[in-house]
Design a protein around this motif. Sequence first.
Motif, mmCIF file in Angstrom:
data_model
loop_
_atom_site.group_PDB
_atom_site.id
_atom_site.type_symbol
_atom_site.label_atom_id
_atom_site.label_comp_id
_atom_site.label_asym_id
_atom_site.label_seq_id
_atom_site.Cartn_x
_atom_site.Cartn_y
_atom_site.Cartn_z
ATOM 1 N N GLY A 34 -68.232 18.742 12.150
ATOM 2 C CA GLY A 34 -67.115 18.785 11.477
ATOM 3 C C GLY A 34 -67.187 18.158 9.908
ATOM 4 O O GLY A 34 -66.237 17.926 9.048
ATOM 5 N N ASP A 87 -60.687 18.456 9.404
ATOM 6 C CA ASP A 87 -59.698 17.982 10.456
ATOM 7 C C ASP A 87 -58.322 18.379 10.041
ATOM 8 O O ASP A 87 -58.163 19.230 9.203
ATOM 9 N N ASP A 88 -57.371 17.869 10.831
ATOM 10 C CA ASP A 88 -56.100 17.935 10.554
ATOM 11 C C ASP A 88 -55.552 17.673 9.001
ATOM 12 O O ASP A 88 -55.049 18.137 8.457
ATOM 13 N N PRO A 107 -58.038 16.728 6.149
ATOM 14 C CA PRO A 107 -59.283 16.826 5.668
ATOM 15 C C PRO A 107 -59.442 15.694 4.324
ATOM 16 O O PRO A 107 -58.613 15.436 3.678
ATOM 17 N N GLY A 152 -57.427 13.169 12.432
ATOM 18 C CA GLY A 152 -57.286 14.025 13.726
ATOM 19 C C GLY A 152 -58.281 13.679 14.621
ATOM 20 O O GLY A 152 -58.411 12.717 15.250
ATOM 21 N N ARG A 153 -59.319 14.451 14.911
ATOM 22 C CA ARG A 153 -60.495 14.301 15.896
ATOM 23 C C ARG A 153 -61.238 13.110 15.299
ATOM 24 O O ARG A 153 -61.952 12.467 16.185
ATOM 25 N N HIS A 154 -61.411 13.019 13.856
ATOM 26 C CA HIS A 154 -62.105 12.072 13.249
ATOM 27 C C HIS A 154 -61.530 10.703 13.128
ATOM 28 O O HIS A 154 -60.058 10.888 12.299
ATOM 29 N N GLU A 182 -67.566 7.176 10.202
ATOM 30 C CA GLU A 182 -66.892 8.052 11.035
ATOM 31 C C GLU A 182 -67.353 7.763 12.496
ATOM 32 O O GLU A 182 -68.455 7.834 12.645
#
Length: 241
Positions: A18, A42-43, A45, A131-133, A154
Amino acid sequence: MTITNAYSGTNVVEIADGIYRINTPVQLEGGGFSFNQYLVVDDEPMLFHTGLRRMFPLVREAVASVLPVERLRYIGLSHVEADECGSLNEWLAVAPQAVPLCGSVAALVSIDDLADRPARALKDGETLALGRHTVQWFDTPHLPHAWECGFLMEHRTRTLLCGDLFTQGGAKLPAITEADILGPSEAFRRQMDYFSHTRFVRPMLERLAGAGPTTLACMHGSAWRGDGAKLLRALADELDS
């Protein structure tokens, strides 16, 4: 590798899950050089580094090859310099929900005046979920230069967005490497002398090493994969010598 502009050679490579390196090679007096930006998809960015203002069309084209530019939520920077944030306001214009993302010192002394929207200022050690990050801000004043300098780690991918650390000259370098970058970056540093020589180099680099990065997202030259803690400590040894 995806070439997004055949004339400039601007290209995009995913260097971690990502996280995409956007690279534009250039020819300068004395040799080649490269300018990198990093896009975290991500959600919410984030684009880290904007590139020079005149590079905005190239970087925008590259970002658009991965996601719609209007989805960007954060435009991040390590410190205030043209290749870090020269096109910041152009990005804020095309991404209406985006805000600058920087350290609290940068927001105070520069960005909240220069930028068309107020910054999301991160305190030393503060984390931000995309988000995921999840990214964490590390204050690194005068490392390598600028009072407001700092870096983002990250955590999920163990990627350190390390700005001007490990700057390598040359325009035809791989997107990511496991080869030595300390030697080339030290040769470049000795030629240009762009470090501030702060006495707090070792504790700051030790703190970054403690985060355990396995990918170093360098702003100039190749990104690097390996034991980032070991490499950061080796840099500290070089700067102490």
